[in-house]
Design a protein around this motif. Structure first.
Motif: not given
Length: 316
Positions: A137-139, A146-147, A216-221
């Motif tokens: 995870l990122g903090r 999560t992403f 993670t990838a992708p950033w968005t949709y």
């Protein structure tokens, strides 16, 4: 197995009837408790209480905001469970995500089907087979994501979209595009980039106008199309960064066009990309819009980002 289903009753792609079908399906495999969120932040409390009372699995039905809240509930329960041995992910209940929002970036990044019925089938198979995945995870300061996270243009666009939704607008790709364009031309100080990026042992990167952080990838949709500034980002690596310096019109248009055409080779003097970073800090000379997992969280002048390894066990 004891499980908690956290339901966002405002989930955009499900109905009361479909929720009843989901509950019956899950009860065929687990000892299930169902709770509905009543306000922003409620899923955090529900997930934290579940972890502290020995629940084995937390299932969310909602969008990325519901997932983010539940993850933060699980992770903030970790100190109370600190006497247990092993990686952090094994001290906590597993997470399963039934896609119920408009975009569902986290679920899709995990490879989950977009349809909640198919997603439920994957989760049931995972429960019965004992299948799971451990992810990082990122903090950002004291909050997990999560992403993705963002400071500047990205987050200010989300703020505009959320304001429009409060006025009754429906969240659509067109709404995001209009908000992004309007924010660029009327809401940004493009001549005086306010942010700096600091990394331990590295030279500070100054003059940054906007920052996108990926776990993670992708950033968005945008509909079915993925938007991916850092296609090398992954749940089992550190954080990736794509920052833009001075937001001049020609350079920004070129970068946005490259992203729209799904180019993995972003070019231009204003683009800064960093891969697999353990930690860094973004400092701003004035408050900047801030978002985590697509939720606007106000303004910040300093945010410390950390990659948290082996933090979450996900059934997918």
């Amino acid at each position: 197995m004891r499980a908690l289903l956290v339901v966002n009753p405002r989930a955009t792609t499900t109905s009361e009837r479909s929720r009843d079908v989901l509950v019956r399906a899950l009860r065929s495999a687990v000892d299930l408790t169902v709770r509905y969120t009543e306000r922003r932040g409620h899923a955090t409390k529900l997930a934290r209480d579940a972890a502290e009372t020995g629940v084995d699995l937390v299932v969310t039905l909602g969008g990325d905001g519901t997932v983010n809240e539940a993850v933060n509930g699980l992770l903030t329960a970790a100190p109370a469970l600190g006497g247990l041995s092993g990686p952090l992910a094994y001290r906590l209940p597993a997470l399963a995500v039934v896609p119920g929002g408009s975009t569902n970036v986290f679920a899709r990044a995990l490879g989950m089907p977009r349809d909640w019925v198919d997603g439920t089938s994957v989760i049931l198979d995972g429960i019965r087979d004992g299948r799971h995945r451990i992810i990082n995870l990122g903090r950002a300061d004291d909050r997990y994501f999560t992403f993705a996270a963002g400071l500047g243009w990205d987050a200010a666009t989300i703020r505009k979209v959320e304001q429009a939704r409060l006025r009754g607008r429906t969240s659509t790709p067109a709404l995001y595009v209009r908000a992004m364009t309007s924010q660029f031309f009327t809401g940004m100080d493009r001549k005086d980039p306010p942010m700096s990026l600091e990394r331990p042992g590295e030279e500070t990167e100054n003059g940054i106008g906007t920052v996108i952080v990926q776990n993670t990838a992708p950033w968005t949709y945008v509909g079915e199309r993925s938007v991916d500034p850092n296609p090398g980002a992954a749940f089992d690596l550190g954080l990736d960064v794509m920052a833009m310096r001075r937001l001049n019109l020609p350079g920004t248009a070129r970068t946005v066009t490259q992203l729209a055409w799904q180019s993995s080779d972003l070019r231009g003097k204003q683009v800064l990309r960093l891969h697999d970073i353990a930690e860094f800090t973004v400092v701003a000379s004035r408050p900047q819009a801030f978002q985590l997992d697509g939720d606007y969280l106000g303004e910040r002048q300093k945010v410390h980002f950390v990659s948290v390894p082996s933090a979450l066990r996900v059934i997918c």
